[in-house]
Each structure stands twice: as C-alpha cells, then as structure tokens.
Design an enzyme around this catalytic site. Structure first.
Site, PDB file in Angstrom:
ATOM      1  N   HIS A   1       0.805  -1.154   0.004  1.00  0.00           N
ATOM      2  CA  HIS A   1      -0.151   0.168   0.006  1.00  0.00           C
ATOM      3  C   HIS A   1       0.959   1.307   0.046  1.00  0.00           C
ATOM      4  O   HIS A   1       0.396   2.350  -0.319  1.00  0.00           O
ATOM      5  CB  HIS A   1      -1.056  -0.056   1.193  1.00  0.00           C
ATOM      6  CG  HIS A   1      -0.444   0.064   2.662  1.00  0.00           C
ATOM      7  ND1 HIS A   1      -0.373  -0.814   3.317  1.00  0.00           N
ATOM      8  CD2 HIS A   1      -0.152   1.227   3.177  1.00  0.00           C
ATOM      9  CE1 HIS A   1       0.295  -0.356   4.442  1.00  0.00           C
ATOM     10  NE2 HIS A   1       0.444   0.645   4.424  1.00  0.00           N
TER      11      HIS A   1
ATOM     12  N   ASP B   1       0.098  -7.713   1.115  1.00  0.00           N
ATOM     13  CA  ASP B   1       0.757  -6.206   1.473  1.00  0.00           C
ATOM     14  C   ASP B   1       2.132  -6.258   1.680  1.00  0.00           C
ATOM     15  O   ASP B   1       2.633  -5.555   2.620  1.00  0.00           O
ATOM     16  CB  ASP B   1      -0.119  -5.580   2.899  1.00  0.00           C
ATOM     17  CG  ASP B   1       0.058  -4.334   2.923  1.00  0.00           C
ATOM     18  OD1 ASP B   1       0.423  -3.665   1.866  1.00  0.00           O
ATOM     19  OD2 ASP B   1      -0.165  -3.607   3.788  1.00  0.00           O
TER      20      ASP B   1
ATOM     21  N   SER C   1       4.431   2.810   7.873  1.00  0.00           N
ATOM     22  CA  SER C   1       4.177   1.453   7.097  1.00  0.00           C
ATOM     23  C   SER C   1       5.350   1.105   6.127  1.00  0.00           C
ATOM     24  O   SER C   1       6.039   1.967   5.558  1.00  0.00           O
ATOM     25  CB  SER C   1       3.114   1.836   6.092  1.00  0.00           C
ATOM     26  OG  SER C   1       1.890   1.616   6.795  1.00  0.00           O
TER      27      SER C   1
END
Length: 497
Positions: free
Chosen positions: A221, A254, A338
């Site tokens: 992402h 992911d 992230s």
C-alpha cells in the site's frame, strides 16, 4: 498494522467486527495501514501546558486536517472493518476477495498554532524575575513547536540543521545491545519512500534494505500508487536520495519490493532477518519509520500478542483486501511507519509494520490519519521474506490455497464453506485440495493445525502463512459432528484471476 496510500496500516477491535480480543483466535481486525502523512496534521485545539502555569485557552490555528489516503494498509493508514456480511471469498487465494469498507479516521495534529495568554504578574522583583523566566520558557516552547510543525508540514522534503555545543555528550559510549546501539546500526539501512502516481496521488512510507543488489522491502500500500507510470524515490538517513522502481507487489500479503537505481553497494547494508516463529509475547520491539513524514523516527515497545487475524483495506475503493496473521506491538506506529522494520532487542527484523488500530472508528482503515493508541500490527518476517523472494524471482506473488470458498460473515464458530463460490463457481474446486480431502459445502472449519479458526478471514490469513505444498490438519464440523482431515495446500500465482 493503517494502510495508507499516502505513505504511512488487523486482529479484532473491541468495538467493531472483527475486533482484537485476548484470544489468539480473535476475529480479524480491519486495520489502518500506518503509511505516510500525505496531508499536514493541524495544530492542536488546546495548546501545550507548561508545568506550574494555568491551563491555556483554545488554539488559534487551523482546526481540521485532511485524511491521508492509502493504497492497501500499516499504508500506514486507517481502513474499514474486516469483511463481513454474506460475501463469499475463495480461501484458495482466488482474487480479488472482498475488502472491508473503508472507514475514515479523524485527523489529529500538533504544533504551535496558538497564542499563549500573558501570565499574571507576580509582585516584587523576585516575582518579576520568575515571570520573565516563565515568559521566556513559553516563548521557547512555542518556537520549538512551530519548527516541528513546519518540518511535518514540509513532509521531510527539506532539512534543518541546528548547531549546538554538546559538551562532549556525543562522546558517550553506549552498549551496542542497548536501544541506542540497535538504532545506530539499523537506521543507515532504512529509507523513507515517497510514492506518487500519474494522477498526483501518493504519500510517504518506509522501507529497509533487503540485499546488496538494491532491493528494498516495504508494504504494497506504500507504493501502489506508483506501480503504473508513477514516481518513486527512497531517501537514506544521510540525505542521499535515489530513484526507484517497483519490482513486484502482492496486494493480499501487503508486501512489495522496489529496487534502487544507481545506488552504490557501499550504501547498501541489508538488515539481519530474525525468526518471527520464535518471537514470544513480552519480547522487546523497536520500530523505525517516518510517522507523519518525520523520517528516521525510533519507537519502542513489546510484542503484545501473536497470530492476530488482521484484514485491512487500502482505502482505494477497489474490492481487494489484505489478510495477515500478525504480530501485535505497542510500539508507537503512525501513518508513515508502514513498510518499516519491526526489530527485536538484537536488531534483527521480525516484522514489517503494516497496520494500526483506529480508536475513533472502532476498526482499521486507510482513509484517515489516525494516531497511535498502542495497537500496531506487523507482517511476520518469515512470511514477508518468502513473498519478497518470490517477487524478486518472478515479479508475481504466490498464494497457498485449499480450493474452497468461505463466508466472510462475522462469526465466532468458524469459517463456513459456502454453498456457491464466487461468480457462481463451485464452492469446492473439483479436484482441488479441499475436494481431495473430503471437504464439502456447508462444512465449518474450526481449526487449522493448532490454530483456532473463528471466521473466513482468519482462515485465509492463516493459510497464507504457509507455502504451497505444505500439509495442514483441518478440523471441521459437519451436521454438528467434528471431523479432521489432512489437506495438501495448492498454489495460485498473481493477485487477479
């Protein structure tokens, strides 16, 4: 672990399905991937308070922040609750499985956008001196906050250097196994990633050096916006910036791998990888990332839980979701973290920070810049390493499958095989792993090996911790009677089929 496209984000949350609970078999949590802060956080509505001074009035600065959007999770951003309803999802890795609806998280902010009221003037010369000191302290505090707010607003596109005398503090020798020692070794191998799509959408996330060939591991992402005709850059703590390209990305896991262009091998020092299977609850953790664009930030905590079922959406509106059996940590993780490494006490990578719990919406999401509440989630490095190796080798992810579609409806009794598969296909693939093992529509899977299965997303996340060809024991109920069978997992290549 909030998936935000902008850069900086899944077990069950107490108030929303599925919500983190104390059992390892908790329902999967919708999560917000802690990606980068594509938007500038606003100043607080109430100014900081200096000890010993009266409470201050409301802030005079702006009050609202625009939510940061992310493409998939921990990027780090807020996503909607785990999939539920009567939707069926192929547990075999068929793609795309339905994604949890994105739930916006309210933006938060910090800074010095306010005016300090003048303190009451004490009587006497001594009182006047004290007042002067307090005023000076307030002024310095406001100035410092203003500088911090400006740095966040600029999203690390520039740097500020302040020269001060350290009086020999930099000469202090620290234990190499201390947090400071681990951070000193790991920081040079982390990068702040800036991704921008052709439509201008993007944000900031984190990654770390995987090998000396220039491969960097991060979240899908974080880089999703730059996959098709976008722009990627990676900046090291010493300020050196390199253009990069996406080698491969896996929406379901992911995980993504990018490669730096023209980076000298002397700049590339791969971080050592640990064994996430051997991690224990209570082990110390160290997270590195760029929360809200503040690059090279180090935070610490512990492993709060293992095998947390997490389902997160990238907030893009596409019907895709990520599923993981995550490591839960209370190390502070925010949008921008992230893709960054979660380290153990020795400095070995045990996970990739991917999602965070959003306090204000009861779930996980990627459409807002929710802040850390001590519930962060990381992809175990054993799984991420396998995925990264496949992406480097073929450019495509490989998913383990059992060849059956299960309901994504919120449940606590197990994962039920649906009567019909996706788009009217067979719920149990003829000749597939589940079919060969004797599973049928209507069966409710309650365990995979020793892991309790309480829902479809939990089953998917657990299956994806395995590799094609692995043999697993499935416990299921049929007409109220419990049975067990062995399933040899099959494989599916790619995110869409």
């Amino acid at each position: 672990m909030s998936t935000e496209n902008e850069g900086t984000e899944v077990p069950p949350a107490p108030s929303a399905p599925p919500v983190p609970v104390d059992s390892p078999a908790a329902s999967p949590q919708p999560s917000s991937a802690p990606q980068g802060g594509a938007t500038t956080p606003p100043p607080p509505s109430t100014p900081p308070r200096v000890p010993g001074t009266p409470p201050q009035g409301p802030a005079a600065g702006p009050q609202s922040g625009e939510a940061a959007a992310g493409a998939a999770a921990p990027s780090g951003a807020a996503a909607g609750p785990a999939p539920h309803g009567s939707t069926a999802s192929p547990v075999d890795g068929s793609w795309p499985p339905p994604a949890p609806p994105a739930m916006p998280a309210s933006g938060g902010g910090w800074g010095a956008g306010y005016q300090q009221p003048a303190p009451a003037r004490p009587s006497g010369r001594r009182g006047g001196l004290i007042a002067a000191v307090i005023v000076a302290a307030l002024f310095a505090g406001g100035l410092g906050g203003g500088i911090g707010y400006t740095l966040a607003k600029n999203d690390d596109t520039g740097s500020t250097t302040v020269s001060v005398s350290d009086n020999g503090a930099s000469q202090v020798k620290r234990d190499p196994n201390s947090i400071a020692g681990v951070a000193a070794r790991a920081l040079p191998s982390t990068v702040t990633i800036e991704a921008q799509g052709s439509n201008g959408r993007g944000g900031t996330g984190t990654g770390f050096v995987f090998d000396t060939q220039g491969h960097i591991i991060t979240n899908n992402h974080v880089v999703a916006d730059a996959v098709d005709g976008g722009r990627l850059t990676a900046t090291f703590p010493d300020g050196k910036k390199y253009a990069a390209e996406v080698v491969g990305h896996a929406q379901g896991y992911d995980v993504a791998v990018i490669k730096l262009k023209d980076a000298p091998s002397s700049q590339l020092k791969p971080l050592p990888l640990g064994d996430s299977d051997k991690v224990a609850v209570g082990d110390q953790t160290i997270a590195i990332g760029a929360p809200f664009g503040l690059s090279n930030t180090v935070t610490t905590g512990i492993i709060s839980a293992k095998n947390r079922p997490v389902a997160s959406s990238d907030g893009s509106g596409e019907s895709r979701a990520s599923y993981m059996s995550a490591l839960q940590t209370d190390a502070s993780i925010n949008p921008g973290n992230s893709g960054g490494p979660l380290l153990d006490a020795r400095g070995a990578v045990i996970g990739i920070n991917s999602a965070i719990q959003s306090a204000n919406n009861g779930g996980f999401g990627s459409s807002g810049q929710s802040g850390s509440i001590g519930l962060g989630f990381a992809i175990p490095i054993n799984q991420a390493k396998y995925v990264a190796q496949q992406l480097i080798k073929t450019g495509q992810p490989v998913y383990a499958k059992i060849g059956a579609s299960v309901s994504l409806e919120e449940s606590s009794s197990g994962a039920q095989i649906t009567d019909q598969g996706v788009d009217g296909s067979d719920a149990v693939e003829p000749g597939g792993p589940a079919d060969k093992a004797g599973l049928e529509p209507g069966d409710v899977i309650t365990k995979l090996d020793d892991t309790v299965i309480d829902s479809g997303p939990t089953l998917i996340g657990e299956i994806w911790t395995h590799k094609p060809g692995d043999k697993v024991k499935i416990t299921y109920k049929r007409d109220g009677v419990e049975h067990t069978t062995e399933v040899t997992l099959g494989s599916r290549v790619g995110d869409s089929d």
